[in-house]
Design a protein around this motif. Structure first.
Motif, PDB file in Angstrom:
ATOM      1  N   HIS A   1       4.662  -4.982  -1.941  1.00  0.00           N
ATOM      2  CA  HIS A   1       3.534  -5.921  -1.945  1.00  0.00           C
ATOM      3  C   HIS A   1       2.185  -5.237  -1.736  1.00  0.00           C
ATOM      4  CE1 HIS A   1       6.337  -9.199  -2.045  1.00  0.00           C
ATOM      5  NE2 HIS A   1       6.874  -8.867  -0.886  1.00  0.00           N
ATOM      6  N   ARG A   2       2.176  -3.951  -1.510  1.00  0.00           N
ATOM      7  CA  ARG A   2       0.917  -3.278  -1.171  1.00  0.00           C
ATOM      8  C   ARG A   2       0.581  -2.157  -2.154  1.00  0.00           C
ATOM      9  NH1 ARG A   2      -1.458  -4.629   3.532  1.00  0.00           N
ATOM     10  NH2 ARG A   2      -0.240  -5.826   5.048  1.00  0.00           N
TER      11      ARG A   2
ATOM     12  N   LYS B   1       4.044  -0.318  -7.813  1.00  0.00           N
ATOM     13  CA  LYS B   1       3.018  -0.274  -6.780  1.00  0.00           C
ATOM     14  C   LYS B   1       2.520   1.168  -6.642  1.00  0.00           C
ATOM     15  CE  LYS B   1       2.980  -4.602  -5.799  1.00  0.00           C
ATOM     16  NZ  LYS B   1       1.805  -5.415  -6.191  1.00  0.00           N
TER      17      LYS B   1
ATOM     18  N   SER C   1      -3.330 -11.813  -2.881  1.00  0.00           N
ATOM     19  CA  SER C   1      -2.312 -10.889  -2.401  1.00  0.00           C
ATOM     20  C   SER C   1      -1.332 -11.634  -1.511  1.00  0.00           C
ATOM     21  CB  SER C   1      -2.973  -9.746  -1.608  1.00  0.00           C
ATOM     22  OG  SER C   1      -2.014  -8.977  -0.939  1.00  0.00           O
ATOM     23  N   LYS C   2      -0.080 -11.168  -1.491  1.00  0.00           N
ATOM     24  CA  LYS C   2       0.946 -11.770  -0.644  1.00  0.00           C
ATOM     25  C   LYS C   2       0.872 -11.251   0.789  1.00  0.00           C
ATOM     26  CE  LYS C   2       4.250 -12.559  -4.395  1.00  0.00           C
ATOM     27  NZ  LYS C   2       5.620 -12.258  -4.902  1.00  0.00           N
TER      28      LYS C   2
END
Length: 410
Positions: free
Chosen positions: A48-49, A98, A148-149
């Motif tokens: 997620h980043r 990612k 963003s999550k």
């Protein structure tokens, strides 16, 4: 996925911390940079980043944070899962795309255009943040936008220098020097030292504990913000010289030799005689350069310009000449150090924003003290590699005024 990773105990609580602003500072060899590199890899694995990791100058990135992240990937046994682009300084996690992106703040237009393949930048980590300007960090903060999550974070890591630094004024209002941790709604600050690093060798520990200089012991051993007295130079400032340097047509260059512990240091300068202003335009500050490697870098930076070198290494000067560098020895002479310092103190010195090593030397270079704390007219032989190079490169300028006076006298 099971990942083989060992993290210093003091940093474990911050692996998942999502506070917006995070500061990790303290003494040398405290493991803060390696932890942040580990965290970046682990965060990207979770999918997620996306990271943007920066330093003030691009050319310092590859040999520091870029290699630190690669080391973390290898130590975790994850090399097969990442694509490492050495030329573009981009690391991509294959399963999710990612990314960990790297850049220098000396190229603001490139920073503005950096975008990961998938999603937005969620994390910005500024290594050696004391090198940076307030405006640059504020611009980076604005980059943390978009859906963003996960919560977005801006992380600064550094060894503290002086309490006059803008970082101290901006973030340390609630800080208690007797504590090692601070937290509020938007900010965490963690101070660590070599004692928090379980992986140091005994000789590393001994070098830090046996430091005799009071300022260095406070800052680099104990990780405290310093208050530096008896500084030699106060007549300098930092500017972005990108535009004005295009108008200069005369240059002075000085070189101080180094190799293992000490860097080879080149100062590329312009002197405005009418305004008594010395411009520090560019610097080379690098260890473990053989003379052939040094020559290549010098020719890229100064072309066929003359460079005045430390005369104590005639063999190195001769080798540089053999490699095509117009190297000549400094004259030095009796009291040349103090004479050069005196001349430099009478000039206005302007340092380009990209020359962070020059800035640090001018900030730290100080007079010796006796056992009672009395100031002696002798500089501490430390933090002076570029300052020595500047003195060598300016020798001909220092000679001008005596010659002019002699001409007037007759």
């Amino acid at each position: 996925m099971i990942v083989d990773v060992v993290v210093n105990q003091v940093y474990l609580p911050f692996l998942k911390d999502e506070t917006r602003y995070q500061i990790f500072f303290g003494g040398s060899s405290s493991g803060k940079s390696y932890f942040l590199a580990q965290r970046a890899v682990l965060d990207v694995l979770e999918g997620h980043r996306n990271y943007l990791i920066v330093r003030n100058v691009l050319r310092t990135v590859k040999k520091s944070v870029f290699n630190e992240v690669i080391k973390s990937i290898r130590n975790m046994g994850l090399s097969d899962l990442f694509v490492i682009n050495q030329s573009d300084l981009v690391i991509t996690y294959k399963p999710t795309l990612k990314q960990i992106l790297f850049a220098g703040l000396d190229d603001p237009e490139k920073i503005k255009s950096i975008t990961p393949i998938d999603g937005v930048i969620t994390d910005i980590w500024v290594e050696e943040a004391t090198e940076t300007k307030y405006e640059a960090i504020k611009q980076l903060d604005k980059r943390l936008r978009g859906q963003s999550k996960v919560k977005k974070r801006l992380t600064l890591s550094f060894n503290p220098i002086l309490k006059t630094h803008w970082i101290y004024r901006e973030y340390f209002g609630g800080w208690d020097d007797t504590k090692r941790f601070y937290r509020d709604e938007n900010l965490i600050i963690l101070k660590t030292t070599y004692k928090d690093n379980d992986f140091l060798e005994p000789d590393d520990i001994a070098a830090l504990e046996n430091e005799t200089d009071r300022y260095y012991y406070e800052v680099y051993t104990l990780g405290n913000w310093g208050i530096l007295g008896n500084v030699i130079f106060t007549n300098w400032e930092v500017q972005d010289l990108s535009e004005i340097r295009q108008t200069f047509d005369r240059f002075n260059n000085g070189l101080d030799f180094g190799f293992a512990e000490d860097p080879s240091a080149l100062a590329h300068m312009h002197y405005d005689r009418k305004r008594s202003t010395l411009y520090i335009l560019d610097e080379l500050y690098e260890r473990e350069l053989t003379n052939d490697q040094l020559a290549k870098k010098l020719k890229r930076m100064i072309g066929d310009q003359i460079v005045v070198c430390d005369s104590s290494e005639p063999k190195s000067i001769k080798e540089l000449r053999n490699f095509g560098v117009r190297a000549i020895p400094a004259k030095k002479g009796k009291d040349s150090v103090n004479f050069g310092i005196d001349w430099l103190k009478r000039q206005k010195i302007v340092i380009d924003i990209r020359c962070h090593n020059a800035k640090e030397e001018f900030q730290k270079y100080k007079w010796k003290e006796d056992k009672d704390g009395n100031v002696l007219p002798v500089p501490v032989d430390r933090d002076n590699h570029l300052i020595d190079a500047i003195r060598y490169g300016c020798e001909e300028l220092m000679d001008m005024k005596p010659k002019l006076k002699a001409a007037i006298r007759f």
